[in-house]
Design a protein around this motif. Sequence first.
Motif, PDB file in Angstrom:
ATOM      1  N   LYS A 137       0.831  -1.213   0.000  1.00 52.80           N
ATOM      2  CA  LYS A 137       0.000   0.000   0.000  1.00 52.80           C
ATOM      3  C   LYS A 137       0.861   1.257   0.000  1.00 52.80           C
ATOM      4  CE  LYS A 137      -3.795  -2.245   2.496  1.00 52.80           C
ATOM      5  NZ  LYS A 137      -4.534  -2.340   3.778  1.00 52.80           N
ATOM      6  N   ARG A 138       1.942   1.238   0.752  1.00 53.86           N
ATOM      7  CA  ARG A 138       2.827   2.406   0.815  1.00 53.86           C
ATOM      8  C   ARG A 138       3.480   2.672  -0.537  1.00 53.86           C
ATOM      9  NH1 ARG A 138       5.970   0.976   6.510  1.00 53.86           N
ATOM     10  NH2 ARG A 138       4.316   1.652   7.935  1.00 53.86           N
ATOM     11  N   ILE A 139       3.921   1.612  -1.195  1.00 48.39           N
ATOM     12  CA  ILE A 139       4.548   1.757  -2.510  1.00 48.39           C
ATOM     13  C   ILE A 139       3.563   2.361  -3.497  1.00 48.39           C
ATOM     14  CG2 ILE A 139       5.461   0.495  -4.512  1.00 48.39           C
ATOM     15  CD1 ILE A 139       6.589  -1.558  -2.468  1.00 48.39           C
ATOM     16  N   CYS A 140       2.344   1.830  -3.499  1.00 47.82           N
ATOM     17  CA  CYS A 140       1.326   2.315  -4.438  1.00 47.82           C
ATOM     18  C   CYS A 140       0.926   3.754  -4.136  1.00 47.82           C
ATOM     19  CB  CYS A 140       0.108   1.392  -4.395  1.00 47.82           C
ATOM     20  SG  CYS A 140       0.423  -0.247  -5.099  1.00 47.82           S
ATOM     21  N   ARG A 141       0.902   4.119  -2.858  1.00 48.23           N
ATOM     22  CA  ARG A 141       0.564   5.488  -2.483  1.00 48.23           C
ATOM     23  C   ARG A 141       1.630   6.459  -2.977  1.00 48.23           C
ATOM     24  NH1 ARG A 141       0.736   5.104   2.906  1.00 48.23           N
ATOM     25  NH2 ARG A 141      -1.265   4.012   2.906  1.00 48.23           N
ATOM     26  N   ALA A 142       2.906   6.094  -2.790  1.00 47.95           N
ATOM     27  CA  ALA A 142       4.011   6.957  -3.239  1.00 47.95           C
ATOM     28  C   ALA A 142       4.014   7.060  -4.759  1.00 47.95           C
ATOM     29  CB  ALA A 142       5.339   6.392  -2.743  1.00 47.95           C
ATOM     30  N   ARG A 143       3.757   5.954  -5.409  1.00 48.88           N
ATOM     31  CA  ARG A 143       3.734   5.916  -6.875  1.00 48.88           C
ATOM     32  C   ARG A 143       2.627   6.803  -7.428  1.00 48.88           C
ATOM     33  NH1 ARG A 143       2.212   0.450 -10.289  1.00 48.88           N
ATOM     34  NH2 ARG A 143       2.280   1.387 -12.380  1.00 48.88           N
ATOM     35  N   LEU A 144       1.437   6.698  -6.849  1.00 48.96           N
ATOM     36  CA  LEU A 144       0.308   7.488  -7.326  1.00 48.96           C
ATOM     37  C   LEU A 144       0.553   8.974  -7.100  1.00 48.96           C
ATOM     38  CD1 LEU A 144      -2.496   7.296  -8.597  1.00 48.96           C
ATOM     39  CD2 LEU A 144      -3.453   7.192  -6.292  1.00 48.96           C
ATOM     40  N   SER A 145       1.147   9.319  -5.963  1.00 42.44           N
ATOM     41  CA  SER A 145       1.443  10.716  -5.665  1.00 42.44           C
ATOM     42  C   SER A 145       2.387  11.297  -6.711  1.00 42.44           C
ATOM     43  CB  SER A 145       2.075  10.826  -4.276  1.00 42.44           C
ATOM     44  OG  SER A 145       2.403  12.169  -3.973  1.00 42.44           O
ATOM     45  N   PHE A 146       3.390  10.518  -7.109  1.00 45.54           N
ATOM     46  CA  PHE A 146       4.329  10.957  -8.142  1.00 45.54           C
ATOM     47  C   PHE A 146       3.599  11.165  -9.463  1.00 45.54           C
ATOM     48  CE2 PHE A 146       6.745   9.372 -11.840  1.00 45.54           C
ATOM     49  CZ  PHE A 146       7.677  10.388 -11.953  1.00 45.54           C
ATOM     50  N   MET A 147       2.775  10.212  -9.842  1.00 47.99           N
ATOM     51  CA  MET A 147       2.045  10.301 -11.111  1.00 47.99           C
ATOM     52  C   MET A 147       1.153  11.541 -11.162  1.00 47.99           C
ATOM     53  SD  MET A 147       0.895   6.367 -11.731  1.00 47.99           S
ATOM     54  CE  MET A 147       1.860   5.299 -12.809  1.00 47.99           C
ATOM     55  N   GLN A 148       0.499  11.821 -10.047  1.00 45.12           N
ATOM     56  CA  GLN A 148      -0.415  12.962 -10.004  1.00 45.12           C
ATOM     57  C   GLN A 148       0.314  14.294 -10.131  1.00 45.12           C
ATOM     58  OE1 GLN A 148      -2.334  12.066  -6.282  1.00 45.12           O
ATOM     59  NE2 GLN A 148      -4.013  10.942  -7.251  1.00 45.12           N
ATOM     60  N   SER A 149       1.628  14.286  -9.907  1.00 46.92           N
ATOM     61  CA  SER A 149       2.413  15.517 -10.022  1.00 46.92           C
ATOM     62  C   SER A 149       2.874  15.788 -11.447  1.00 46.92           C
ATOM     63  CB  SER A 149       3.649  15.433  -9.110  1.00 46.92           C
ATOM     64  OG  SER A 149       4.614  14.519  -9.629  1.00 46.92           O
ATOM     65  N   LEU A 150       2.694  14.808 -12.341  1.00 52.10           N
ATOM     66  CA  LEU A 150       3.155  14.951 -13.713  1.00 52.10           C
ATOM     67  C   LEU A 150       2.162  15.737 -14.574  1.00 52.10           C
ATOM     68  CD1 LEU A 150       4.418  11.302 -14.347  1.00 52.10           C
ATOM     69  CD2 LEU A 150       5.784  13.304 -13.735  1.00 52.10           C
ATOM     70  N   LYS A 151       2.690  16.489 -15.522  1.00 56.57           N
ATOM     71  CA  LYS A 151       1.831  17.274 -16.412  1.00 56.57           C
ATOM     72  C   LYS A 151       0.946  16.382 -17.271  1.00 56.57           C
ATOM     73  CE  LYS A 151       4.861  21.327 -16.730  1.00 56.57           C
ATOM     74  NZ  LYS A 151       5.652  22.209 -17.636  1.00 56.57           N
ATOM     75  N   ILE A 152       1.444  15.197 -17.620  1.00 57.91           N
ATOM     76  CA  ILE A 152       0.665  14.311 -18.491  1.00 57.91           C
ATOM     77  C   ILE A 152      -0.389  13.521 -17.717  1.00 57.91           C
ATOM     78  CG2 ILE A 152       2.393  14.090 -20.294  1.00 57.91           C
ATOM     79  CD1 ILE A 152       3.304  11.488 -19.038  1.00 57.91           C
ATOM     80  N   TRP A 153      -0.536  13.809 -16.422  1.00 59.92           N
ATOM     81  CA  TRP A 153      -1.598  13.164 -15.641  1.00 59.92           C
ATOM     82  C   TRP A 153      -2.958  13.455 -16.275  1.00 59.92           C
ATOM     83  CZ3 TRP A 153      -2.500   9.705 -11.866  1.00 59.92           C
ATOM     84  CH2 TRP A 153      -3.765   9.707 -11.282  1.00 59.92           C
ATOM     85  N   GLN A 154      -3.113  14.648 -16.822  1.00 61.98           N
ATOM     86  CA  GLN A 154      -4.386  15.040 -17.437  1.00 61.98           C
ATOM     87  C   GLN A 154      -4.747  14.086 -18.582  1.00 61.98           C
ATOM     88  OE1 GLN A 154      -4.538  19.127 -18.674  1.00 61.98           O
ATOM     89  NE2 GLN A 154      -6.605  18.982 -19.488  1.00 61.98           N
ATOM     90  N   SER A 155      -3.745  13.584 -19.285  1.00 63.25           N
ATOM     91  CA  SER A 155      -3.992  12.690 -20.409  1.00 63.25           C
ATOM     92  C   SER A 155      -4.125  11.227 -19.994  1.00 63.25           C
ATOM     93  CB  SER A 155      -2.850  12.806 -21.432  1.00 63.25           C
ATOM     94  OG  SER A 155      -2.768  14.117 -21.958  1.00 63.25           O
ATOM     95  N   PHE A 156      -3.324  10.821 -19.011  1.00 64.76           N
ATOM     96  CA  PHE A 156      -3.269   9.403 -18.647  1.00 64.76           C
ATOM     97  C   PHE A 156      -3.742   9.090 -17.241  1.00 64.76           C
ATOM     98  CE2 PHE A 156       0.212  10.249 -21.711  1.00 64.76           C
ATOM     99  CZ  PHE A 156      -0.211   9.428 -22.760  1.00 64.76           C
ATOM    100  N   GLY A 157      -4.125  10.121 -16.499  1.00 60.22           N
ATOM    101  CA  GLY A 157      -4.480   9.952 -15.092  1.00 60.22           C
ATOM    102  C   GLY A 157      -5.545   8.918 -14.794  1.00 60.22           C
TER     103      GLY A 157
END
Length: 249
Positions: A116-136
């Motif tokens: 759960k911790r790994i997935c939480r950290a991973r998701l937080s990183f993804m949400q910080s990316l500009k391309i989150w809008q396209s692939f979020g």
Amino acid sequence: MSDRFAICHPITAAWEGGWSDHKADPGGKTMYGVTEAVFHAWLKAQGKAVRPVKSITKAEALAIYRKNYWDACGAPTLKPGVDLAVYDASVNSGVSRGLKWLKASIGSNDHSVTVKRICRARLSFMQSLKIWQSFGRGWGRRVADIEVKGVAMALGAMGATEKRIRADAAAEAEAAKKAAKTADTTAKTTGAGGVSAGGATAIDAGAMDPAALWVLGAIAALAIGAAVVLYVKKRAYDARAVAYAEAAA
């Protein structure tokens, strides 16, 4: 420790799909989740002539996944569930990040907590990316799926019964639903407040000091920005709720 590549890879492969050449994807041309740059580097290392990634065979893709990601992230040495979480993160975001999130997440004897911790950290990183809008939306569903399956693997390896695993999934689904509802309510309240402040409908803008107008505009922007962040979180909670509910069923 047994090699679980044949168990974990199909889960990742289902999310990677086939041919892709999305203009917003920095990886460019991709087949079976393998980018053309990675494929060409692998071919050169094998002493073979480069060719378009669209021609890659499933056997070649498997060989690349095993060497470049599964072995590279140390998955064969990890506990069940944790291996899936780190492997999928390494494939999707790079081995260095997968290992970084692993190191930041270890410390609990309950390996489902580590997942759960790994997935939480991973998701937080993804949400910080500009391309989150396209692939979020897809990324959120993917991380939720990996978390649910990884947690089930970890609990099973620790001796939990199927009944316990389903009960845990049901509890997580309920918690995610509540978190999504809270985020949604707060986002609506925050966004509405921001628009109200920004609009300043009860104030004569012409009579206000320019500095005061700037402050009101800044407050409105911050409020709307906060609302957007909350909506992003709501979407992630929704994905977790659905994934855990399916596991509980």
